[in-house]
Design a protein around this motif. Structure first.
Motif, PDB file in Angstrom:
ATOM      1  N   VAL A 230       5.666   8.686  -9.901  1.00 39.90           N
ATOM      2  CA  VAL A 230       4.915   8.299  -8.700  1.00 39.90           C
ATOM      3  C   VAL A 230       3.631   9.125  -8.601  1.00 39.90           C
ATOM      4  O   VAL A 230       2.555   8.590  -8.333  1.00 39.90           O
ATOM      5  CB  VAL A 230       5.767   8.479  -7.427  1.00 39.90           C
ATOM      6  CG1 VAL A 230       4.911   8.284  -6.175  1.00 39.90           C
ATOM      7  CG2 VAL A 230       6.920   7.495  -7.409  1.00 39.90           C
ATOM      8  N   GLY A 231       3.751  10.421  -8.823  1.00 44.51           N
ATOM      9  CA  GLY A 231       2.580  11.288  -8.732  1.00 44.51           C
ATOM     10  C   GLY A 231       1.534  10.970  -9.781  1.00 44.51           C
ATOM     11  O   GLY A 231       0.322  10.999  -9.506  1.00 44.51           O
ATOM     12  N   GLU A 232       1.988  10.644 -10.989  1.00 44.40           N
ATOM     13  CA  GLU A 232       1.036  10.278 -12.036  1.00 44.40           C
ATOM     14  C   GLU A 232       0.349   8.952 -11.707  1.00 44.40           C
ATOM     15  O   GLU A 232      -0.868   8.802 -11.886  1.00 44.40           O
ATOM     16  CB  GLU A 232       1.752  10.222 -13.382  1.00 44.40           C
ATOM     17  CG  GLU A 232       2.144  11.614 -13.892  1.00 44.40           C
ATOM     18  CD  GLU A 232       3.028  11.576 -15.117  1.00 44.40           C
ATOM     19  OE1 GLU A 232       3.350  10.465 -15.597  1.00 44.40           O
ATOM     20  OE2 GLU A 232       3.406  12.665 -15.607  1.00 44.40           O
ATOM     21  N   ALA A 233       1.120   7.987 -11.204  1.00 44.77           N
ATOM     22  CA  ALA A 233       0.532   6.703 -10.815  1.00 44.77           C
ATOM     23  C   ALA A 233      -0.456   6.889  -9.667  1.00 44.77           C
ATOM     24  O   ALA A 233      -1.514   6.233  -9.621  1.00 44.77           O
ATOM     25  CB  ALA A 233       1.631   5.727 -10.421  1.00 44.77           C
ATOM     26  N   ALA A 343       6.347   5.404  -2.312  1.00 43.50           N
ATOM     27  CA  ALA A 343       5.699   5.167  -3.608  1.00 43.50           C
ATOM     28  C   ALA A 343       4.597   4.116  -3.454  1.00 43.50           C
ATOM     29  O   ALA A 343       3.497   4.270  -4.011  1.00 43.50           O
ATOM     30  CB  ALA A 343       6.717   4.717  -4.636  1.00 43.50           C
ATOM     31  N   ALA A 344       4.877   3.057  -2.708  1.00 39.42           N
ATOM     32  CA  ALA A 344       3.869   2.017  -2.495  1.00 39.42           C
ATOM     33  C   ALA A 344       2.664   2.564  -1.745  1.00 39.42           C
ATOM     34  O   ALA A 344       1.509   2.245  -2.076  1.00 39.42           O
ATOM     35  CB  ALA A 344       4.491   0.844  -1.737  1.00 39.42           C
ATOM     36  N   ARG A 345       2.903   3.398  -0.731  1.00 44.49           N
ATOM     37  CA  ARG A 345       1.792   4.003   0.012  1.00 44.49           C
ATOM     38  C   ARG A 345       0.919   4.863  -0.903  1.00 44.49           C
ATOM     39  O   ARG A 345      -0.302   4.906  -0.760  1.00 44.49           O
ATOM     40  CB  ARG A 345       2.315   4.874   1.151  1.00 44.49           C
ATOM     41  CG  ARG A 345       2.798   4.116   2.370  1.00 44.49           C
ATOM     42  CD  ARG A 345       3.315   5.080   3.421  1.00 44.49           C
ATOM     43  NE  ARG A 345       2.283   6.028   3.818  1.00 44.49           N
ATOM     44  CZ  ARG A 345       2.519   7.175   4.438  1.00 44.49           C
ATOM     45  NH1 ARG A 345       3.781   7.533   4.716  1.00 44.49           N
ATOM     46  NH2 ARG A 345       1.536   7.988   4.766  1.00 44.49           N
ATOM     47  N   ALA A 346       1.552   5.542  -1.834  1.00 41.69           N
ATOM     48  CA  ALA A 346       0.819   6.449  -2.727  1.00 41.69           C
ATOM     49  C   ALA A 346       0.004   5.691  -3.780  1.00 41.69           C
ATOM     50  O   ALA A 346      -1.110   6.112  -4.128  1.00 41.69           O
ATOM     51  CB  ALA A 346       1.791   7.399  -3.411  1.00 41.69           C
ATOM     52  N   VAL A 347       0.556   4.597  -4.268  1.00 42.27           N
ATOM     53  CA  VAL A 347      -0.022   3.955  -5.449  1.00 42.27           C
ATOM     54  C   VAL A 347      -0.812   2.702  -5.114  1.00 42.27           C
ATOM     55  O   VAL A 347      -1.883   2.458  -5.691  1.00 42.27           O
ATOM     56  CB  VAL A 347       1.101   3.620  -6.472  1.00 42.27           C
ATOM     57  CG1 VAL A 347       0.496   2.952  -7.705  1.00 42.27           C
ATOM     58  CG2 VAL A 347       1.851   4.891  -6.858  1.00 42.27           C
ATOM     59  N   ARG A 348      -0.328   1.916  -4.172  1.00 44.20           N
ATOM     60  CA  ARG A 348      -0.997   0.629  -3.865  1.00 44.20           C
ATOM     61  C   ARG A 348      -1.922   0.819  -2.672  1.00 44.20           C
ATOM     62  O   ARG A 348      -1.661   0.379  -1.567  1.00 44.20           O
ATOM     63  CB  ARG A 348       0.054  -0.447  -3.589  1.00 44.20           C
ATOM     64  CG  ARG A 348       0.956  -0.676  -4.791  1.00 44.20           C
ATOM     65  CD  ARG A 348       2.067  -1.632  -4.489  1.00 44.20           C
ATOM     66  NE  ARG A 348       3.090  -1.610  -5.545  1.00 44.20           N
ATOM     67  CZ  ARG A 348       4.227  -2.301  -5.481  1.00 44.20           C
ATOM     68  NH1 ARG A 348       4.497  -3.052  -4.442  1.00 44.20           N
ATOM     69  NH2 ARG A 348       5.091  -2.226  -6.481  1.00 44.20           N
ATOM     70  N   ARG A 349      -2.998   1.473  -2.927  1.00 43.78           N
ATOM     71  CA  ARG A 349      -3.937   1.827  -1.857  1.00 43.78           C
ATOM     72  C   ARG A 349      -5.350   1.567  -2.325  1.00 43.78           C
ATOM     73  O   ARG A 349      -5.607   1.389  -3.528  1.00 43.78           O
ATOM     74  CB  ARG A 349      -3.778   3.309  -1.470  1.00 43.78           C
ATOM     75  CG  ARG A 349      -3.999   4.250  -2.634  1.00 43.78           C
ATOM     76  CD  ARG A 349      -3.523   5.664  -2.340  1.00 43.78           C
ATOM     77  NE  ARG A 349      -3.558   6.454  -3.545  1.00 43.78           N
ATOM     78  CZ  ARG A 349      -4.608   7.167  -3.949  1.00 43.78           C
ATOM     79  NH1 ARG A 349      -5.701   7.189  -3.234  1.00 43.78           N
ATOM     80  NH2 ARG A 349      -4.561   7.857  -5.066  1.00 43.78           N
TER      81      ARG A 349
END
Length: 351
Positions: A230-233, A343-349
């Motif tokens: 998640v952090g890498e994405a 995870a979605a908040r972190a990546v799909r932004r």
């Protein structure tokens, strides 16, 4: 769990209360310190509050229950750490804007210039911003220690906070070196991603919250299996936004990463796929602080044409799949919805 907007409001309120208490504590030093504390308030206002949210999620997954006031305050301490990192990062990168407003060092320089003080306004701005970042870092430790947990619980969790700080600074230095030497290796860029962002943004905040709840090694390891992809994405998405993001949304000028010469994974993929003409364009444009909007568009075209952008999107999707697979692990399975949403908040932004 608390809705994201409600949680962010609680974190913001705790930060406001902490800074207000510090303002009162510093009042005997006189009015000249007022703008310095004002800058601290500005630095801690807004943002996605992701690190705080991951810390709170770690506490929940780790078995935390009941009144969560102390963990919200402990989570808010990570936002002070983030504010410190951003203030210093803008100095290192010579970035003049942050969230659509002047970066701290730029704002201090403007104040110096408008007041007609003696000396170099820009040097003053840099010096004041370095001190501001130092203050915010100190406050982060203080807020965490005084969050409301017992001393033994704080001691149990502190090694994860210590690791978080050491890793992010080390990752930032590797990033700085990469820009200086013109590194183009995908593996090297991914190492920077892991330490500059993935561990700092997701893994260590989750560990910190879980440790506050008294979680055991099995839960800590399961959180890592989810957190690192998640952090890498998250950082790879940041790389895309740094080149292709809308300035009206990101609050940063278009193509700032290109002007700063950041050796991101996106850039590394472009180099690995570029022909001689495309590589020459990258060599010429990357790191040019005077890059025009038209030149930024040309470099964007190069990155698209090499297939680097499409490849990075594939990388992000693969990392999301890896994180989703980790949610089948026993300690995480009851919290699939919570962790999937984060995870979605972190990546799909888009900012």
């Amino acid at each position: 769990m608390t809705a994201p907007s409600d949680f962010a409001t609680r974190v913001g309120a705790d930060l406001d209360a902490f800074v207000a208490a510090q303002r009162e504590r510093l009042a005997p030093l006189g009015p000249r310190l007022g703008p310095f504390v004002d800058a601290a308030t500005a630095a801690t206002t807004g943002g996605k509050r992701l690190r705080a949210a991951f810390c709170h999620a770690g506490w929940t997954v780790g078995g935390g229950s009941g009144d969560d006031a102390a963990v919200v305050r402990a989570s808010a301490a990570l936002e002070l750490l983030q504010a410190s990192a951003l203030v210093h990062d803008d100095v290192v990168d010579a970035s003049l804007t942050r969230r659509g407003k002047p970066a701290a060092h730029a704002a201090f320089a403007i104040a110096h210039r408008e007041a007609g003080w003696s000396g170099d306004p820009d040097a003053y701005g840099v010096g004041a911003a370095i001190l501001l970042g130092d203050l915010l870092l100190s406050w982060s430790d203080e807020m965490f220690r005084t969050s409301g947990f017992s001393p033994d619980v704080v001691a149990r969790a502190t090694p994860y906070l210590d690791a978080c700080k050491t890793e992010v600074v080390s990752g930032q230095f590797l990033d700085l070196v990469g820009q200086a030497i013109g590194a183009t290796s995908v593996d090297e860029a991914m190492r920077i991603v892991r330490y500059k962002s993935a561990k700092y943004t997701v893994e260590r905040p989750l560990h910190l919250g879980a440790a506050l709840a008294g979680a055991g090694p099995e839960t800590i390891d399961a959180l890592s299996a989810y957190a690192l992809p998640v952090g890498e994405a998250f950082q790879l998405r940041d790389d895309v936004l740094g080149v292709f993001g809308d300035p009206a949304v990101t609050g940063k000028p278009a193509g700032d990463d290109l002007r700063e010469g950041k050796r991101t994974v996106l850039v590394a993929h472009a180099y690995s796929r570029a022909d001689l003409e495309q590589r020459a364009a990258l060599d010429l444009g990357l790191g040019d602080p005077d890059l025009t909007a038209a030149a930024v568009d040309r470099l964007r075209d190069v990155i698209r044409d090499t297939g680097a952008l499409a490849h990075l999107e594939d990388d992000i999707a693969a990392l999301e799949d890896q994180a989703a697979a980790a949610l089948t692990l026993a300690p995480l399975a009851p919290w699939v919805e919570v962790l999937s949403d984060l995870a979605a908040r972190a990546v799909r932004r888009n900012a």
